[in-house]
Design a protein around this motif. Structure first.
Motif, PDB file in Angstrom:
ATOM      1  N   GLY A 150       9.160  20.308  22.402  1.00 51.81           N
ATOM      2  CA  GLY A 150       8.876  20.555  23.813  1.00 51.81           C
ATOM      3  C   GLY A 150       8.576  22.021  24.011  1.00 51.81           C
ATOM      4  N   VAL A 151       7.392  22.338  24.542  1.00 51.35           N
ATOM      5  CA  VAL A 151       7.000  23.738  24.690  1.00 51.35           C
ATOM      6  C   VAL A 151       6.414  23.974  26.088  1.00 51.35           C
ATOM      7  N   GLY A 152       5.169  24.487  26.173  1.00 53.13           N
ATOM      8  CA  GLY A 152       4.633  24.935  27.455  1.00 53.13           C
ATOM      9  C   GLY A 152       4.571  23.890  28.549  1.00 53.13           C
ATOM     10  N   GLY A 153       4.447  22.625  28.177  1.00 51.94           N
ATOM     11  CA  GLY A 153       4.430  21.579  29.187  1.00 51.94           C
ATOM     12  C   GLY A 153       5.689  21.530  30.017  1.00 51.94           C
ATOM     13  N   THR A 154       6.781  22.087  29.475  1.00 48.11           N
ATOM     14  CA  THR A 154       8.045  22.119  30.201  1.00 48.11           C
ATOM     15  C   THR A 154       7.908  22.908  31.502  1.00 48.11           C
ATOM     16  N   VAL A 155       7.219  24.031  31.454  1.00 52.99           N
ATOM     17  CA  VAL A 155       7.033  24.857  32.657  1.00 52.99           C
ATOM     18  C   VAL A 155       6.294  24.068  33.729  1.00 52.99           C
ATOM     19  N   LEU A 156       5.227  23.378  33.340  1.00 57.10           N
ATOM     20  CA  LEU A 156       4.430  22.630  34.304  1.00 57.10           C
ATOM     21  C   LEU A 156       5.228  21.467  34.879  1.00 57.10           C
ATOM     22  N   ALA A 157       5.996  20.790  34.032  1.00 54.13           N
ATOM     23  CA  ALA A 157       6.830  19.689  34.512  1.00 54.13           C
ATOM     24  C   ALA A 157       7.867  20.189  35.508  1.00 54.13           C
TER      25      ALA A 157
END
Length: 333
Positions: A150-157
């Motif tokens: 889990g990487v950058g998509g975490t910020v968007l979520a």
């Protein structure tokens, strides 16, 4: 090792103390167990949104606590998952009677500890749903994970889901939205050099002066390949190709493009990368309708970047644009 710290053993607690001093209008910091909570939590009838993980990735996660995003964050030791105790304490602190969503990056320690905390919360009458973010297309398994990281998509979520909780969506709807974001986002990163974990005192890995690592993880995990250093445009194309092929993203898709620094990359270089990334996507007929550029999920002082692409729908666009007011992300309020 050169760092602006005191004792490596106290760096997380001292950083949290500084966060509280700088942003006391937005967050409250609790130590032993360590967690950060929004000053207006809990709010009766609102779904609480909690995330967390090892420190060293700032502003993720504590910098995203506040209006329209997270209600609480649990920072563990550097690059180490928080234990169930602070996760449970944060979960209870934001429970307004509508349940709590856990957003969990796919690292083994995080997944196990959040699961344990959710079970303990349920035993105390708090309803918890959890969504695991696994957007990194670089590798299927790594030193820290089973499956994708889990990487950058975490910020968007966290932003999109936080806005949904803010407007009053129920727990089932908020969790379903988080899964939808995860199903439509892909990321990949690279590094020009290693970072140095404070308590280790030496670089996590070594790269030659003319080498770069493609597909690096946010803890310094090895990536897909080690290759000779290339110009920015070639690096962007190396990262974008597997991202676009993964979904796959197709002509006509509406997207959010997120170019993220790993902690040691000047914003000037990120904008150079962003310009070419948007150009490459346009050539494929992929429309970039929302954007984010900067250091938002880092790996201490690692020089490098990641690219994240999210396929958008109308609801995601509305929620991305919704007001947010946190230490690290704010607009529209």
């Amino acid at each position: 090792m050169k760092k602006i710290i005191n004792d490596p053993a106290n760096v997380v607690a001292e950083a949290l103390t500084g966060l509280a001093a700088a942003h006391g209008d937005l967050v409250s910091v609790h130590l032993d167990p360590d967690y950060v909570v929004s000053v207006d939590a809990p709010r009766r009838g609102k779904v609480g949104v909690v995330s967390g993980g090892g420190s060293g990735h700032e502003p993720l996660h504590a910098g995203f606590v506040g209006y329209g995003m997270l209600d609480a964050a649990c920072p563990g030791p550097v690059f180490t998952s928080p234990t169930p105790d602070p996760i449970l304490a944060a979960t209870k602190a934001v429970d307004g009677g509508a349940g709590v969503l856990h957003i969990v990056k796919n690292y083994t320690g995080d997944v196990l500890n959040f699961e344990t905390a959710a079970e303990l919360a349920a035993a105390e009458g708090v309803g918890v749903e959890a969504v695991v973010i696994d957007d990194d297309v670089a590798v299927r398994d790594s030193l820290y994970t089973a499956g994708r990281r889990g990487v950058g998509g975490t910020v968007l979520a966290e932003k999109i889901v936080g806005a949904a909780a803010q407007r009053g969506d129920d727990l089932a709807a908020v969790a379903a939205l988080c899964r939808r974001v995860n199903d439509n986002v892909a990321s990949m990163g690279m590094a020009l050099d290693s970072c140095t974990v404070p308590h280790a005192g030496k670089p996590t890995f070594e790269l030659g002066p003319d080498e770069m690592e493609i597909g690096i993880g946010i803890h310094g995990e090895p990536g897909r390949e080690r290759v000779p250093l290339e110009p920015a445009n070639a690096i962007v194309e190396r990262l974008l190709a597997p991202i676009v092929e993964d979904m796959p993203f197709e002509s006509g898709d509406r997207t959010l493009l997120f170019v993220n620094g790993m902690g040691g990359t000047p914003l000037m270089e990120l904008y150079v990368a962003y310009a070419h990334a948007e150009k490459v996507l346009a050539q494929r007929g992929i429309a970039v309708e929302r954007r984010l550029v900067g250091n938002y999920i880092t790996s201490l002082e690692m020089p490098g970047m990641s690219i994240t692409l999210l396929r958008l729908d109308e609801e995601m666009i509305e929620l991305w644009d919704a007001p947010v007011h946190t230490p690290a992300l704010r607009w529209g309020r």
